[in-house]
Design a protein around this motif. Structure first.
Motif, short mmCIF file in Angstrom:
data_model
loop_
_atom_site.label_atom_id
_atom_site.label_comp_id
_atom_site.label_asym_id
_atom_site.label_seq_id
_atom_site.Cartn_x
_atom_site.Cartn_y
_atom_site.Cartn_z
N GLN A 1 61.85 24.58 13.00
CA GLN A 1 61.80 24.81 11.56
C GLN A 1 60.54 24.22 10.94
O GLN A 1 59.91 24.81 10.05
CB GLN A 1 63.05 24.24 10.89
N GLY B 1 66.53 24.37 13.17
CA GLY B 1 66.55 23.25 14.09
C GLY B 1 65.15 22.70 14.31
O GLY B 1 64.15 23.42 14.21
N SER B 2 65.08 21.41 14.59
CA SER B 2 63.79 20.75 14.80
C SER B 2 63.41 20.84 16.29
O SER B 2 64.28 20.70 17.15
CB SER B 2 63.91 19.28 14.37
N THR C 1 63.01 22.29 4.99
CA THR C 1 63.75 22.36 6.24
C THR C 1 65.14 21.75 6.04
O THR C 1 65.31 20.81 5.26
CB THR C 1 63.01 21.62 7.36
N CYS C 2 66.14 22.31 6.75
CA CYS C 2 67.50 21.85 6.47
C CYS C 2 68.40 21.77 7.70
O CYS C 2 69.62 21.62 7.56
CB CYS C 2 68.14 22.73 5.40
N GLY C 3 67.85 21.87 8.91
CA GLY C 3 68.63 21.64 10.11
C GLY C 3 69.90 22.46 10.18
O GLY C 3 69.90 23.68 10.03
N GLY C 4 71.03 21.78 10.39
CA GLY C 4 72.31 22.46 10.55
C GLY C 4 73.11 22.59 9.27
O GLY C 4 74.34 22.75 9.32
N THR D 1 70.28 16.03 3.79
CA THR D 1 70.11 17.40 3.32
C THR D 1 71.43 18.03 2.91
O THR D 1 71.50 18.79 1.94
CB THR D 1 69.43 18.26 4.40
N GLY E 1 66.67 26.64 8.22
CA GLY E 1 67.57 25.96 9.15
C GLY E 1 67.45 26.50 10.56
O GLY E 1 68.34 27.19 11.05
#
Length: 284
Positions: free
Chosen positions: A181, A177-178, A200-203, A100, A175
């Motif tokens: 998100q 976190g899983s 979704t893009c996490g950190g 990502t 973003g």
């Protein structure tokens, strides 16, 4: 599933149905979906998520999380170990990982040219704003029409979705976190009708705010980026990787295949198993 540009094959990577797609193809899909949605605002936004070692471990451990992922339209491979597993066990390995933090650059370049509008949602206050400033500096024509931090309650979600829709955004980058998100995206897919993508893009926002540096290229190329991240965030990520790495390796070695009959059987079994699994609706 949302219709769009062509049909991309699915392979099993660690047991997770993963879309065989490159970064360039994913950027073209984003453009195509944005055009389609502008022509037909009643389309549901495409749900685009990523898989990595931690996701694979949680996919097998948590039925609620598994149910969410199985409802995604695209699951890309955000992790070099996933690509390496397909090189061992698939006749046609994945061409590349779709990290990502790399793909956002392809997406931003395409969006600037096509007039596609982004909204950034997530991270601590100020972090996503700094990331937005970074991309605006790189792409002066890029339209980031809204930014909001990720600290809110479930009661705020409807108002936040209305704010996002009112901004005119085409793509929402989430973003949180899983698994928060992914559950937010699925839970609010209908509330965000009119957008083309929920990505979704996490950190990612943390990375582009300057908070953390990417691993050296050599570590990325041999699948050790997770180690670099764990060394940078030992309290938050060290324990997580210790808990997820061994299960992820096991599933990558035992449940990776592109034999379409095996993929079909596995997907049928997964969907049957998860028909009654609850969707995670815990508050943010």
């Amino acid at each position: 599933m949302t219709e769009g540009l062509g049909t991309f094959p699915t392979v099993l990577v660690g047991g997770v149905p993963t879309t065989r797609i490159t970064r360039a193809e994913l950027a073209l899909l984003m453009i195509d979906d944005c055009r389609r949605t502008r022509a037909d605002p009643e389309r549901l936004p495409r749900l685009v998520v990523s898989s990595n070692g931690a996701v694979i471990a949680d996919f097998h451990r948590d039925a609620s999380f598994r149910n969410i992922l199985l409802k995604a339209d695209v699951i890309d491979a955000d992790g070099m170990p996933l690509v390496m597993a397909t090189r061992l066990f698939c006749q046609e390995p994945l061409e590349e990982r779709v990290a990502t933090t790399d793909f956002i650059n392809d997406a931003a370049e395409a969006a600037a040219k096509e007039g596609i509008r982004f909204y950034f949602l997530g991270a601590k206050p100020g972090v996503a704003d700094t990331a937005a400033a970074h991309f605006r500096a790189l792409h002066p024509d890029l339209q980031i029409v809204g930014v909001r931090h990720g600290y809110f309650s479930a009661e705020d979600e409807i108002d936040i979705c209305e704010e996002i829709r009112a901004s005119g955004a085409d793509v929402l980058w989430i973003g949180l976190g899983s698994p928060l998100q992914e559950s937010f995206a699925l839970r609010n897919q209908h509330h965000l009708q009119g957008l083309a993508w929920l990505r979704t893009c996490g950190g990612m926002f943390d990375h582009y705010s300057g908070k953390f540096r990417r691993a050296p290229v050599w570590m990325q190329s041999i699948g050790l980026e997770w180690l670099h991240r764990a060394l940078n965030e030992p309290i938050r990520l060290g324990r997580r990787y210790m808990a997820t790495n061994l299960p992820a390796i096991y599933y990558l070695l035992t449940q990776t295949t592109d034999r379409q009959e095996d993929v079909r059987i596995a997907r049928t079994k997964l969907h049957t198993t998860n028909e009654d699994a609850p969707v995670d609706d815990r508050p943010i």
